[in-house]
Design an enzyme around this catalytic site. Structure first.
Site, short mmCIF file in Angstrom:
data_model
loop_
_atom_site.label_atom_id
_atom_site.label_comp_id
_atom_site.label_asym_id
_atom_site.label_seq_id
_atom_site.Cartn_x
_atom_site.Cartn_y
_atom_site.Cartn_z
N GLY A 37 16.64 16.16 23.87
CA GLY A 37 15.82 15.40 22.93
C GLY A 37 15.68 13.93 23.29
N GLN A 95 10.20 -3.72 4.46
CA GLN A 95 11.52 -4.32 4.18
C GLN A 95 11.57 -5.65 4.93
OE1 GLN A 95 13.12 -0.41 5.41
NE2 GLN A 95 14.74 -0.91 3.98
N ASP A 172 -1.69 -4.19 -6.70
CA ASP A 172 -0.46 -4.90 -7.06
C ASP A 172 -0.61 -6.39 -6.73
OD1 ASP A 172 -0.06 -5.02 -4.28
OD2 ASP A 172 1.24 -3.27 -4.28
N LYS A 196 1.72 -3.97 -11.15
CA LYS A 196 2.57 -2.81 -10.83
C LYS A 196 4.02 -3.25 -10.73
CE LYS A 196 3.25 -1.49 -6.42
NZ LYS A 196 2.97 -1.01 -5.06
N ASP A 222 -5.99 -1.66 -0.50
CA ASP A 222 -4.56 -1.74 -0.18
C ASP A 222 -4.38 -1.69 1.33
OD1 ASP A 222 -1.89 -2.02 -0.72
OD2 ASP A 222 -1.75 -0.26 -2.01
N ASP A 226 1.14 5.41 1.12
CA ASP A 226 2.29 6.19 1.57
C ASP A 226 2.38 7.44 0.70
OD1 ASP A 226 4.69 7.17 2.41
OD2 ASP A 226 5.87 5.37 2.05
N THR A 227 3.07 7.36 -0.43
CA THR A 227 3.14 8.53 -1.32
C THR A 227 1.88 8.63 -2.20
OG1 THR A 227 4.18 7.23 -3.07
CG2 THR A 227 5.65 8.31 -1.48
C1 R5P Z 1 3.04 -2.16 -1.29
O1 R5P Z 1 3.39 -3.33 -1.37
C2 R5P Z 1 1.96 -1.68 -0.36
O2 R5P Z 1 0.92 -2.61 -0.24
C3 R5P Z 1 1.42 -0.34 -0.81
O3 R5P Z 1 0.83 -0.50 -2.09
C4 R5P Z 1 2.52 0.69 -0.88
O4 R5P Z 1 3.26 0.71 0.30
C5 R5P Z 1 1.93 2.06 -1.15
O5 R5P Z 1 3.00 2.95 -1.31
P1 R5P Z 1 2.81 4.28 -2.15
O6 R5P Z 1 1.54 4.93 -1.67
O7 R5P Z 1 4.04 5.09 -1.81
O8 R5P Z 1 2.79 3.92 -3.59
#
Ligand code: R5P
Length: 315
Positions: A37, A95, A172, A196, A222, A226-227
């Protein structure tokens, strides 16, 4: 000094797309695995004295970062004149500060790793926070996907874009600067904000909508999906506040967990992303539109190679 383009395995399609735009073939190289790997990398043609660009997004798995570092090490030891990391999606960027006890500043660590592997400069797209550039001591060019979104809005006119009826919304507080920048490029549209809160990672709670969205169509901007919790919750809150059609525009589509179901269920017309992260079109809901970023990256590579201005591409 010739341009030589190499890449890891995170986004081969984009690597080939960039090369096609530049009218060159990728330099011959292998990025594979030993049987246990471990990553094996070899550049199979001379890069001595060349201007080497290594294309690799650093979304998970973390091997993507390691492939990037190993390719740089190989290029440096092969006497490349200059090595540029082309990181369409810069992972670990979220992070970027010590906001709780005993947490790492991952973005800084990744920047240090990239720099110490031999890169002379970095080219990236829509960094999560502009100030991450300061984690590097080498030059960083941070491109914006805005011109690509703008082109899409003007050419496709999704859902009948009429400036009078539209508003730009950030999901946000952190995204307000991004929303304002895009609003300035789109008829100076008004902006609004979703307040948010994140009680813990990957959990996003909407507190309220700030601004007049009633009766307006929304471009929800944005950098990352992610999720899809942020964007789906924001869309619902906007609908509750009386918004009309909603179009999401986000540069990086990570789509982890049940993001695709959330997007499918969210009250939005379209989810427009770019191909900074490799996505298989067939697995995505029809409302997801993928815009190609290879031309923008190729243009930036050409300008860096010739010592031209990259900021011209921000317009
Ligand atoms: C946060 O500060 C980013 O700009 C995105 O809003 C965030 O990473 C999106 O993450 P998720 O889709 O998991 O809510």
């Amino acid at each position: 000094m010739e341009i030589k383009i190499l890449g890891g395995n995170s986004n081969r399609k984009l690597l080939f797309g960039i090369c096609e735009e530049l009218g060159i073939e990728p330099a011959k190289h292998t990025v594979s695995r030993f049987s246990d790997g471990e990553i094996f990398v070899q550049i199979e043609e001379s890069v001595r004295g060349d201007d080497v660009f290594i294309v690799q997004s650093t979304n998970p798995p973390a091997e993507n970062i390691l492939e990037l570092l190993l390719l740089a090490d190989a290029a440096r030891r092969a006497s490349a004149a200059r090595i540029t990391a082309v990181i369409p999606y810069f992972g670990y960027a979220r992070q970027d500060r010590k906001d709780k006890p005993r947490v790492p500043i991952s973005a800084k660590l990744v920047a240090k790793l990239i720099e110490s592997s031999g890169f002379d400069r970095v080219l990236t797209v829509d960094l999560h926070a502009d100030q991450i550039q300061g984690f590097f001591d080498v030059p960083v060019d941070n491109l914006y996907a805005t011109p690509i979104f703008k082109k899409y809005l003007f050419s496709e006119n999704p859902a009948g874009l009429d400036p009078e009826k539209w508003i730009i919304v950030s999901p946000d507080v952190g995204g307000i600067k991004r929303a304002r920048a895009i609003a300035e490029k789109l008829w100076n549209l008004p902006i609004a904000l979703v307040d948010k809160r994140r009680p813990k990672p990957n959990v996003a709670e909407v507190v309220r909508v700030i601004g007049e969205v009633e009766g307006k169509n929304v471009l929800l901007i944005d950098d990352i999906i992610d999720t899809a919790t942020t964007i789906a919750n924001a869309a619902r809150a906007l609908k509750d506040a009386g918004a009309g059609k909603i179009i999401i525009m986000a540069t990086h589509g990570l789509f982890s967990g049940n993001a695709l179901e959330k997007l499918e269920d969210a009250p939005v017309e379209k989810v427009v992303i770019t191909n900074t992260i490799n996505r298989d079109r067939g697995t995505l809901p029809d409302k997801v539109i993928i815009l190609d970023i290879s031309e923008l990256l190729a243009e930036a590579i050409e300008r860096i190679h010739k010592g031209g201005s990259v900021s011209q591409l921000f317009l």
